[in-house]
Design a protein around this motif. Structure first.
Motif, short mmCIF file in Angstrom:
data_model
loop_
_atom_site.label_atom_id
_atom_site.label_comp_id
_atom_site.label_asym_id
_atom_site.label_seq_id
_atom_site.Cartn_x
_atom_site.Cartn_y
_atom_site.Cartn_z
N UNK A 52 -2.57 1.09 -12.09
CA UNK A 52 -3.38 0.82 -10.97
C UNK A 52 -4.19 -0.49 -11.57
N UNK A 53 -4.36 -1.70 -10.81
CA UNK A 53 -4.63 -2.84 -11.24
C UNK A 53 -5.92 -3.44 -10.16
N UNK A 100 3.32 -0.40 -9.92
CA UNK A 100 1.87 -1.33 -10.19
C UNK A 100 1.48 -1.16 -8.75
N UNK A 101 0.08 -0.76 -8.50
CA UNK A 101 -0.63 -0.86 -7.23
C UNK A 101 -1.91 -1.58 -7.46
N UNK A 102 -1.89 -2.28 -6.47
CA UNK A 102 -3.17 -3.02 -6.22
C UNK A 102 -3.29 -3.28 -4.56
N UNK A 103 -4.46 -3.86 -4.38
CA UNK A 103 -4.77 -3.98 -2.65
C UNK A 103 -4.39 -5.66 -2.48
N UNK A 110 7.93 -3.04 -9.73
CA UNK A 110 7.65 -2.50 -8.57
C UNK A 110 6.03 -2.66 -8.39
N UNK A 111 5.71 -3.74 -7.58
CA UNK A 111 4.39 -3.87 -7.22
C UNK A 111 4.16 -3.21 -5.68
N UNK A 112 3.27 -2.75 -5.58
CA UNK A 112 2.97 -1.94 -4.34
C UNK A 112 1.59 -2.27 -3.89
N UNK A 139 -9.57 5.92 -6.72
CA UNK A 139 -9.89 4.59 -7.53
C UNK A 139 -10.41 3.52 -6.40
N UNK A 140 -10.73 3.96 -5.04
CA UNK A 140 -11.23 2.69 -4.37
C UNK A 140 -12.67 2.46 -4.39
N UNK A 141 -13.00 1.19 -4.92
CA UNK A 141 -14.27 0.61 -5.31
C UNK A 141 -14.86 0.23 -3.94
N UNK A 142 -16.00 0.94 -3.45
CA UNK A 142 -16.47 0.79 -2.27
C UNK A 142 -17.20 -0.63 -2.21
N UNK A 143 -17.84 -0.92 -3.10
CA UNK A 143 -18.20 -2.19 -3.02
C UNK A 143 -17.60 -3.45 -2.98
N UNK A 144 -16.21 -3.55 -3.23
CA UNK A 144 -15.35 -4.62 -3.45
C UNK A 144 -14.27 -4.57 -2.80
N UNK A 145 -13.69 -3.34 -2.24
CA UNK A 145 -12.51 -3.12 -1.71
C UNK A 145 -11.46 -3.41 -2.50
N UNK A 146 -11.64 -3.13 -3.64
CA UNK A 146 -10.47 -3.24 -4.80
C UNK A 146 -10.27 -1.74 -5.39
N UNK A 147 -9.09 -1.71 -6.17
CA UNK A 147 -8.84 -0.44 -6.93
C UNK A 147 -9.45 -0.66 -8.24
#
Length: 165
Positions: free
Chosen positions: A51-52, A81-84, A103-105, A119-127
């Protein structure tokens, strides 16, 4: 819940913290062609879920390359590999780096993965940067929530966990 920082500032993680021994939560993310991918899409394999925060940054780039290089020759293993990042950006990153088998997702659409794995970072909408190993029976065998999101994960421990799963 795990406590992490992003550039040394505390952030809030949303979702459910995953622990070793848990049944791996299912999720729905998007592949580069916009098709849906779930945990069941790789059922029967050992999965290293990397997760990145964003594929387009130095540490995320290195993390994605390292896990794919280390595990490409290990049978019955899939590296996800998972990101937003948008699927289009992930596809462009893979193409510009000559990486055809990575495999990027994307969790951009609904943060399904981020919420399921805490792993959801509330303040940034990132993982948040994290690594999970899920065995062929969908059991979580390794978890690392990286305490500072700009730091590298423990590559050696994660690769060893995959080989022992």
């Amino acid at each position: 819940m795990a406590t992490i920082t992003f550039k040394n500032n505390p952030v809030t993680l949303l979702g459910n913290e995953v622990k070793v021994g848990d049944k791996a939560p299912n999720f729905t993310v998007l592949a580069n062609d916009l098709s849906e991918v779930t945990l069941d899409s790789s059922k029967g394999k050992t999965r290293l879920i990397s997760v990145v925060p964003s594929i387009d940054t130095g540490v995320c780039d290195q993390q994605t390359r390292k896990f794919n290089e280390e595990l490409s020759s290990v049978e019955n293993v899939e590296v996800l590999t998972i990101s937003v990042d948008l699927p289009f950006a992930q596809k462009r990153w893979c193409a510009s780096n000559g990486l055809e088998n990575v495999h990027t997702l994307s969790d951009h659409r609904s943060l399904s993965f981020g919420e399921a794995y805490g792993v959801h970072i509330q303040e940034l909408r990132l993982l948040a940067r994290a690594v999970f190993v899920v065995n062929a029976n969908d059991e979580v065998t390794y978890v690392e929530y990286v305490s500072e999101a700009t730091n590298h994960p423990n590559y050696e421990a994660a690769v060893e966990a995959v080989k022992n799963a």
